[in-house]
Structure formats: structure tokens, C-alpha cells
Motif scaffolding. Structure first.
Motif, PDB file in Angstrom:
ATOM      1  N   LYS A   1       0.833  -1.191   0.000  1.00  0.00           N
ATOM      2  CA  LYS A   1       0.000   0.000   0.000  1.00  0.00           C
ATOM      3  C   LYS A   1       0.873   1.248   0.000  1.00  0.00           C
TER       4      LYS A   1
ATOM      5  N   SER B   1      -1.493   5.439   3.924  1.00  0.00           N
ATOM      6  CA  SER B   1      -1.848   4.983   5.263  1.00  0.00           C
ATOM      7  C   SER B   1      -2.714   3.731   5.212  1.00  0.00           C
ATOM      8  N   LEU B   2      -2.654   2.967   6.285  1.00  0.00           N
ATOM      9  CA  LEU B   2      -3.470   1.768   6.441  1.00  0.00           C
ATOM     10  C   LEU B   2      -4.935   2.153   6.578  1.00  0.00           C
ATOM     11  N   SER B   3      -5.819   1.409   5.897  1.00  0.00           N
ATOM     12  CA  SER B   3      -7.264   1.649   6.020  1.00  0.00           C
ATOM     13  C   SER B   3      -7.954   0.344   6.422  1.00  0.00           C
ATOM     14  N   TYR B   4      -9.179   0.458   6.932  1.00  0.00           N
ATOM     15  CA  TYR B   4      -9.898  -0.764   7.325  1.00  0.00           C
ATOM     16  C   TYR B   4     -10.256  -1.605   6.107  1.00  0.00           C
ATOM     17  N   GLN B   5     -10.366  -0.969   4.924  1.00  0.00           N
ATOM     18  CA  GLN B   5     -10.599  -1.745   3.692  1.00  0.00           C
ATOM     19  C   GLN B   5      -9.393  -2.638   3.387  1.00  0.00           C
ATOM     20  N   ASP B   6      -8.178  -2.107   3.615  1.00  0.00           N
ATOM     21  CA  ASP B   6      -6.961  -2.901   3.403  1.00  0.00           C
ATOM     22  C   ASP B   6      -6.958  -4.135   4.309  1.00  0.00           C
TER      23      ASP B   6
ATOM     24  N   CYS C   1       2.558  -0.709   4.591  1.00  0.00           N
ATOM     25  CA  CYS C   1       2.003   0.628   4.371  1.00  0.00           C
ATOM     26  C   CYS C   1       2.976   1.676   4.897  1.00  0.00           C
TER      27      CYS C   1
ATOM     28  N   LYS D   1       0.512   3.745   9.950  1.00  0.00           N
ATOM     29  CA  LYS D   1      -0.512   2.940  10.625  1.00  0.00           C
ATOM     30  C   LYS D   1      -1.313   3.829  11.562  1.00  0.00           C
ATOM     31  N   ASN D   2      -2.630   3.695  11.498  1.00  0.00           N
ATOM     32  CA  ASN D   2      -3.515   4.404  12.418  1.00  0.00           C
ATOM     33  C   ASN D   2      -3.763   3.509  13.621  1.00  0.00           C
TER      34      ASN D   2
ATOM     35  N   ILE E   1      -7.379   2.316  14.155  1.00  0.00           N
ATOM     36  CA  ILE E   1      -7.809   1.265  13.223  1.00  0.00           C
ATOM     37  C   ILE E   1      -7.225  -0.079  13.644  1.00  0.00           C
TER      38      ILE E   1
ATOM     39  N   SER F   1      -9.791  -3.348  15.021  1.00  0.00           N
ATOM     40  CA  SER F   1      -9.963  -4.207  13.847  1.00  0.00           C
ATOM     41  C   SER F   1      -9.479  -5.608  14.184  1.00  0.00           C
TER      42      SER F   1
END
Length: 203
Positions: free
Chosen positions: A111, A114-119, A148, A151-152, A155, A159
Motif C-alpha cells: 500500500k 496509510s493503512l485503512s480498514y478496507q486494506d 504501508c 498505521k492508524n 484502526i 480491527s
């Protein structure tokens, strides 16, 4: 068998040292092997994210030996853009490795950003598919790593990544951090560990 090999060997100390190394490797977990962050300065990509995921993937494949050294022990390359079909849709895993120490497939999704919940959901799907359709009875559970740039923490916490033994998100850096950046990174990690300990104590 190890005991017999040591007894029958002329150089018992060398054989014992080798057997001890193998025994330690057998006890390793994904957390022992998977890094965070990975430093990919050998790619010579711009330090900003002014490139596409396909550019990152191509650069990693072009310098696969360097990348595997950065990944760490036990990695062997399996496939790039590994396609699988679910009903009428095609899906592609960016990079697939097998780790002979962990004895499992390792899927890597790249990626830029930034990291997303979709990823996370996408990687969770890939891992579940491999568990059901690719891995054999002799393989350990499949591991998915999302690489990525950021990282958030929220999230990650809320998750399936949280305390997962199969899904991981790791940051990558395109250059070695300066002393100041490294100090900030360590301080942020220290605060995160203290927060986790506090939360566990209140649960």
C-alpha cells in the motif's frame, strides 16, 4: 534423534550447537520474525509517496534478493500477483512467500499511503481463502502482512489486527531514519506499550 546424532558424532559440540539452533527456530512465532518497520532504502524510490503500488511492487521484484534479506530468516519467494478466483471475480495477492521456519505461506499486500480498514478486510479475505483452498495439512496457518507507509493506532486497535496471530500491518520506510526520527519512533512505541499495559490492567 538429536541425542543419537550427538552421541555418534566426532564433533559433539558442533552438532549440539546446530541442534540447539534448530530447536530455537522451531519455537519462533510470527511476532519473532515479522518486522515493523521494514527499511527499503535499496529501492532508490523517492522519499515521498509520488509513485504507484505497481512501481513499488516492480522495484521489490527487481531487487528481490535485497528485499528477502530485509524480510529476515526463512523466506522463499513463491509468486507475484498470484491470481485466484472466487465465483466470477478474480483477485490478486501482490506477493506470496513461504517461510520454512514458520512453515506457512506469507501473503504481502503493498500500500502506498496509510493503512485503512478496507486494506485489513481485503487481507483478511486473502488469508481466509488461502486457509481454505491453498494450504495443506502440513502447513501452519497462513499469515498476511500489509505493508504501508503509516498505521492508524485506532484502526489497528478496533480491527481484526488487534492481537491477531495471522494478520499484521507493518510500516515501510524508503530511507534509514535519522537519530532524531529514530528517537521519536522509539518514544511513540514506548507510549503505545505503556497504553496497552494500562488497558490490560483495567480489563
Amino acid at each position: 534423534m538429536a541425542y543419537e546424532r550427538i552421541l555418534s558424532s566426532q564433533n559433539k559440540m558442533e552438532v549440539k550447537k546446530y541442534e540447539d539452533t534448530i530447536a530455537k527456530e522451531d519455537c519462533l512465532t510470527p511476532h519473532d520474525i515479522i518486522k515493523d518497520p521494514y527499511v527499503l532504502e535499496f529501492l532508490d524510490l523517492p522519499s515521498n509517496t509520488d509513485f504507484y503500488e505497481k512501481d513499488l511492487e516492480k522495484a521489490l521484484i527487481d531487487k528481490l534478493q535485497h528485499f528477502m534479506l530485509e524480510l529476515g530468516k526463512g523466506f522463499s519467494f513463491v509468486s507475484r500477483q498470484r491470481r485466484f478466483k472466487a465465483e466470477n471475480d478474480n483477485y490478486f495477492v501482490d506477493l506470496v512467500f513461504y517461510n520454512y521456519i514458520l512453515k506457512c505461506f506469507i501473503l504481502i499486500d503493498l500500500k502506498v499511503g496509510s493503512l485503512s480498514y478496507q486494506d485489513i478486510g481485503q487481507m483478511d479475505f486473502y488469508v481466509r481463502y488461502y486457509e481454505e483452498n491453498i494450504k495443506t495439512n502440513t502447513d501452519n496457518p497462513t499469515i498476511g502482512i500489509i505493508l504501508c507507509t503509516e498505521k492508524n493506532a485506532t484502526i489497528v486497535k478496533y480491527s481484526v489486527l488487534h492481537e491477531s496471530q495471522q494478520l499484521f500491518a507493518s510500516k515501510y520506510k524508503l530511507y534509514l531514519p535519522s537519530e532524531e526520527e529514530l528517537a521519536k519512533e522509539l518514544e511513540a512505541e514506548r507510549r503505545q506499550i505503556e497504553t496497552n499495559i494500562t488497558e490490560q490492567a483495567t480489563d
